[in-house]
Design a protein around this motif. Structure first.
Motif, PDB file in Angstrom:
ATOM      1  N   ILE A 159       0.811  -1.218   0.000  1.00 16.69           N
ATOM      2  CA  ILE A 159       0.000   0.000   0.000  1.00 16.69           C
ATOM      3  C   ILE A 159       0.841   1.263   0.000  1.00 16.69           C
ATOM      4  O   ILE A 159       0.294   2.373  -0.072  1.00 16.69           O
ATOM      5  N   SER A 185       2.972   0.958   7.794  1.00 15.93           N
ATOM      6  CA  SER A 185       2.173   0.151   6.867  1.00 15.93           C
ATOM      7  C   SER A 185       2.410  -1.345   7.038  1.00 15.93           C
ATOM      8  O   SER A 185       1.556  -2.159   6.678  1.00 15.93           O
ATOM      9  N   LEU A 218      -3.335  -6.605   4.447  1.00 15.37           N
ATOM     10  CA  LEU A 218      -3.368  -5.151   4.594  1.00 15.37           C
ATOM     11  C   LEU A 218      -3.168  -4.750   6.057  1.00 15.37           C
ATOM     12  O   LEU A 218      -3.428  -5.537   6.966  1.00 15.37           O
TER      13      LEU A 218
END
Length: 247
Positions: free
Chosen positions: A73, A173, A184
């Motif tokens: 991401i 992240s 994620l």
């Protein structure tokens, strides 16, 4: 390990896209702006970005964003929070299925990392020549995100174009995996994005020899490493430095 363009790549002019290139493959500023707006909605909707130093990105003219890379991401996050629309160099493996035409339409640049991809080089230089923002992961692939090993691609584009380099640190992240979607970060978790002071990579002579690229790469690595250390201090994330990213 530093990698260089093939012999002669750094020393000769790179022409614009050939007449045979598909128009959809040429990154456009309009497409990148649409991508930025989509990124804003997704990144701020799914997570809680904390953005520091975005005012340091020059408001006009060519700019290279040099971003650390520890999670998938990271690129979309920077696209969504940067003050200007950006075109990222993205590995060709990500251009699959329906994502491929969408990513091209949103101004992203497909690159084959296994060779000196002249089409990608030409498109990336075209972005900078038109005064746009080019995003690069200097490490070449996802890892610890500590700028420990840089490829020479960033140095080549910076020296060849003369564009200033803005270091960008994305932190948080890869600290934890989400419960709902394991690949994620946890939804609504905080991700820090810290922009640093722009700097010029070359020595001002315009040389694009192998030695010049080596010198520029060393200079860039020092600048990026220093920025990452400062970003960790600013965000209070020193405790995560060196911790293996969860996969």
């Amino acid at each position: 390990m530093r990698r260089h363009p093939r012999r002669g790549e750094a020393g000769r002019e790179v022409s614009g896209p050939s007449k045979s290139s598909k128009a959809s493959e040429v990154p456009t500023a309009r497409g990148a702006e649409v991508g930025r707006r989509i990124g804003v909605g997704l990144m701020y909707g799914l997570w809680k970005p904390r953005v520091l130093g975005s005012w340091k990105v020059p408001a006009t003219g060519p700019v290279i964003l040099a971003v650390n890379h520890s999670h998938n991401i990271d690129g979309p996050m920077v696209i969504g929070v940067a003050p200007r629309a950006s075109h990222f160099l993205v590995k060709k493996e990500a251009f699959i299925g329906p994502l491929a035409p969408a990513m091209r339409a949103l101004g992203q640049v497909e690159v084959d990392r296994s060779t000196a991809d002249r089409t990608a080089i030409t498109h990336a230089l075209g972005v900078l020549a038109s005064g746009g923002v080019l995003g690069i992961f200097p490490e070449g692939s996802r890892g610890d995100g500590d700028f420990a090993s840089l490829r020479a691609g960033l140095a080549y584009f910076a020296v060849r174009s003369g564009a200033p380099v803005v270091p960008v640190a994305v932190l948080g992240s890869s600290d934890r995996r989400g419960r709902l979607i394991k690949g994620l970060p946890p939804l609504r978790s905080r991700v820090d994005v810290v922009f640093g002071d722009p700097f010029v990579a070359g020595d001002g002579t315009g040389r694009r020899t192998r030695t010049a690229l080596d010198e520029a790469t060393v200079h860039i690595q020092k600048q990026l490493t220093a920025h990452l250390e400062n970003a960790r201090r600013l965000t209070g994330r020193q405790e995560n430095a060196g911790r293996p990213a969860e996969r």
